[in-house]
Design a protein around this motif. Structure first.
Motif, PDB file in Angstrom:
ATOM      1  N   LEU A   1     -12.470  30.531  -2.169  1.00 49.13           N
ATOM      2  CA  LEU A   1     -11.658  29.937  -3.221  1.00 49.13           C
ATOM      3  C   LEU A   1     -10.768  30.989  -3.876  1.00 49.13           C
ATOM      4  O   LEU A   1     -11.265  31.963  -4.450  1.00 49.13           O
ATOM      5  CB  LEU A   1     -12.560  29.277  -4.263  1.00 49.13           C
ATOM      6  CG  LEU A   1     -13.560  28.252  -3.704  1.00 49.13           C
ATOM      7  CD1 LEU A   1     -14.418  27.677  -4.825  1.00 49.13           C
ATOM      8  CD2 LEU A   1     -12.850  27.140  -2.923  1.00 49.13           C
ATOM      9  N   PHE A   2      -9.454  30.759  -3.816  1.00 51.10           N
ATOM     10  CA  PHE A   2      -8.473  31.755  -4.252  1.00 51.10           C
ATOM     11  C   PHE A   2      -7.775  31.334  -5.542  1.00 51.10           C
ATOM     12  O   PHE A   2      -7.607  30.150  -5.833  1.00 51.10           O
ATOM     13  CB  PHE A   2      -7.405  31.956  -3.172  1.00 51.10           C
ATOM     14  CG  PHE A   2      -7.850  32.829  -2.039  1.00 51.10           C
ATOM     15  CD1 PHE A   2      -7.563  34.179  -2.021  1.00 51.10           C
ATOM     16  CD2 PHE A   2      -8.584  32.281  -0.991  1.00 51.10           C
ATOM     17  CE1 PHE A   2      -7.996  34.986  -0.978  1.00 51.10           C
ATOM     18  CE2 PHE A   2      -9.017  33.074   0.054  1.00 51.10           C
ATOM     19  CZ  PHE A   2      -8.722  34.432   0.066  1.00 51.10           C
ATOM     20  N   ILE A   3      -7.353  32.349  -6.282  1.00 46.94           N
ATOM     21  CA  ILE A   3      -6.407  32.174  -7.373  1.00 46.94           C
ATOM     22  C   ILE A   3      -5.135  32.886  -6.932  1.00 46.94           C
ATOM     23  O   ILE A   3      -5.149  34.055  -6.534  1.00 46.94           O
ATOM     24  CB  ILE A   3      -6.965  32.707  -8.710  1.00 46.94           C
ATOM     25  CG1 ILE A   3      -6.033  32.345  -9.858  1.00 46.94           C
ATOM     26  CG2 ILE A   3      -7.298  34.196  -8.668  1.00 46.94           C
ATOM     27  CD1 ILE A   3      -6.698  32.455 -11.227  1.00 46.94           C
ATOM     28  N   ASN A   4      -4.012  32.172  -6.967  1.00 41.30           N
ATOM     29  CA  ASN A   4      -2.805  32.584  -6.273  1.00 41.30           C
ATOM     30  C   ASN A   4      -1.646  32.680  -7.258  1.00 41.30           C
ATOM     31  O   ASN A   4      -1.485  31.825  -8.125  1.00 41.30           O
ATOM     32  CB  ASN A   4      -2.490  31.521  -5.191  1.00 41.30           C
ATOM     33  CG  ASN A   4      -1.388  31.905  -4.246  1.00 41.30           C
ATOM     34  OD1 ASN A   4      -1.400  32.967  -3.651  1.00 41.30           O
ATOM     35  ND2 ASN A   4      -0.417  31.009  -4.074  1.00 41.30           N
ATOM     36  N   ASP A   5      -0.802  33.716  -7.131  1.00 43.79           N
ATOM     37  CA  ASP A   5       0.357  33.828  -8.018  1.00 43.79           C
ATOM     38  C   ASP A   5       1.451  34.630  -7.337  1.00 43.79           C
ATOM     39  O   ASP A   5       1.242  35.231  -6.269  1.00 43.79           O
ATOM     40  CB  ASP A   5      -0.026  34.468  -9.351  1.00 43.79           C
ATOM     41  CG  ASP A   5       0.709  33.823 -10.534  1.00 43.79           C
ATOM     42  OD1 ASP A   5       1.920  33.546 -10.409  1.00 43.79           O
ATOM     43  OD2 ASP A   5       0.066  33.589 -11.578  1.00 43.79           O
TER      44      ASP A   5
END
Length: 352
Positions: A195-199
């Motif tokens: 599970l990624f947090i992307n920016d």
């Protein structure tokens, strides 16, 4: 779609230039990128592109992972009446399964996409929260066992680099709380997915990168099951100074999480007619080489994947919805699908 608008901080308005002519491919070994790379390499796609045999052949030849460019986002899946639409996401997932490609899900929650079905629940507390959970369970759960990973939260930090974005998610569930909930719901839907947090703009804006890292650290301390960091890497010859990619990936890796270079493309930048095309291609290759080397310098356990945002130059969002910016050549393969210097640079470095 609002891709051009939402990334106006990255890609400034570019003047039409002599670079509109066809890019001439550079001679490189015609070897599949995925057979050279020592890390998973990916590209994004749209459902209709799979009907083009040339596109599908290039995609499966060079890449081992795929990301749906937009058809696994809420804007497509969630209809105004609250029903879900899975025909195109299912087709993309089935293509991945049939061709042995790893599927990266993109994206569950994005500030830019609060659809009418959620707007109708604004301010209704538990009903809003239940719908939020149900959406994530339905989408991530549908591809359980097939999607290896998900961008759970997309673009949470404001372009000013200091604030977190406000949206119906933050207003109804809380600024940090909506992200923590999203990760827990995604974990519930698919315990094995990363599970990624992307920016974006994490390479180009050190202030935004610092805010992003403080946010991720805070969410981790609150128990959010974040499994990795996605840096979109929409770079530009006029706004990504040499050396910034090395610094950025070193900083992002400091939390010990896997890193996904998730949406790489390299704009020629403002007024590209001031430089001859071969020089622009060479500079583009140098920047790609720097980013790839920074990625390969990470510990092996932190190298999740290296993804480019399109297959051929003519598939790129940087060209504009109607092809109004033909001078952009931001990807490793040219309009005809032939390797460019950027391809050669990636092949050399990602081979390890």
């Amino acid at each position: 779609m609002s891709r051009l608008t939402r990334r106006s901080a990255i890609a400034s308005a570019l003047a039409l230039s002599a670079c509109a002519r066809e890019v001439q491919s550079q001679p490189v070994a015609d070897t599949p990128l995925k057979s050279i790379a020592s890390t998973p390499v990916g590209a994004c796609l749209q459902r209709h592109q799979l009907d083009d045999p040339a596109f599908a052949a290039l995609l499966t030849r060079h890449y081992s992972q795929i990301t749906a460019e937009w058809e696994m986002k809420m804007e497509y899946i969630l209809q105004d009446d609250g029903r879900f639409r899975f025909d195109r996401p299912d087709a993309i997932a089935d293509f991945a399964r049939r061709h042995g490609l790893r599927l990266h899900g993109h994206a569950l929650i994005w500030y830019s996409q609060v659809m009418p079905a959620f707007r109708a629940l604004d301010g209704q507390g538990k009903r809003f929260a239940d719908a939020y959970r149900n959406y994530i369970l339905a989408v991530a759960g549908r591809y359980r066992g097939l999607a290896a990973s998900w961008d759970v939260i997309n673009e949470a930090v404001d372009d000013n680099g200091v604030d977190l974005r406000r949206s119906a998610w933050t207003d109804n569930l809380g600024v940090d709380e909506h992200m923590i909930l999203a990760f827990h719901h995604a974990k519930e839907a698919d315990p094995d997915a990363v599970l990624f947090i992307n920016d974006y703009n994490l390479e180009n804006n050190p202030t935004k990168r610092a805010t992003f890292l403080r946010m991720v650290e805070r969410l981790l301390k609150a128990g959010a099951p974040i499994g990795g960091i996605g840096t979109q890497s929409h770079l530009g010859l006029d706004f990504t100074p040499p050396g910034m990619c090395r610094i950025a990936l070193r900083d992002l890796a400091s939390l010990g999480l896997p890193i996904h270079v998730s949406e790489l493309d390299i704009s020629f930048g403002d007024k590209p007619e001031t430089a001859p095309l071969p020089k622009l291609l060479s500079r583009q290759a140098d920047l790609a080489r720097e980013l790839a080397q920074a990625y390969m310098d990470l510990p092996r356990a932190q190298r999740f994947a290296f993804t480019v945002w399109g297959v051929r130059d003519r598939d790129s969002w940087l060209r504009g919805a109607n092809g109004e910016r033909p001078w952009e050549h931001p990807l490793p393969l040219d309009d005809a699908g032939q390797p460019k210097p950027m391809f050669q640079a990636l092949a050399e470095v990602l081979s390890g």
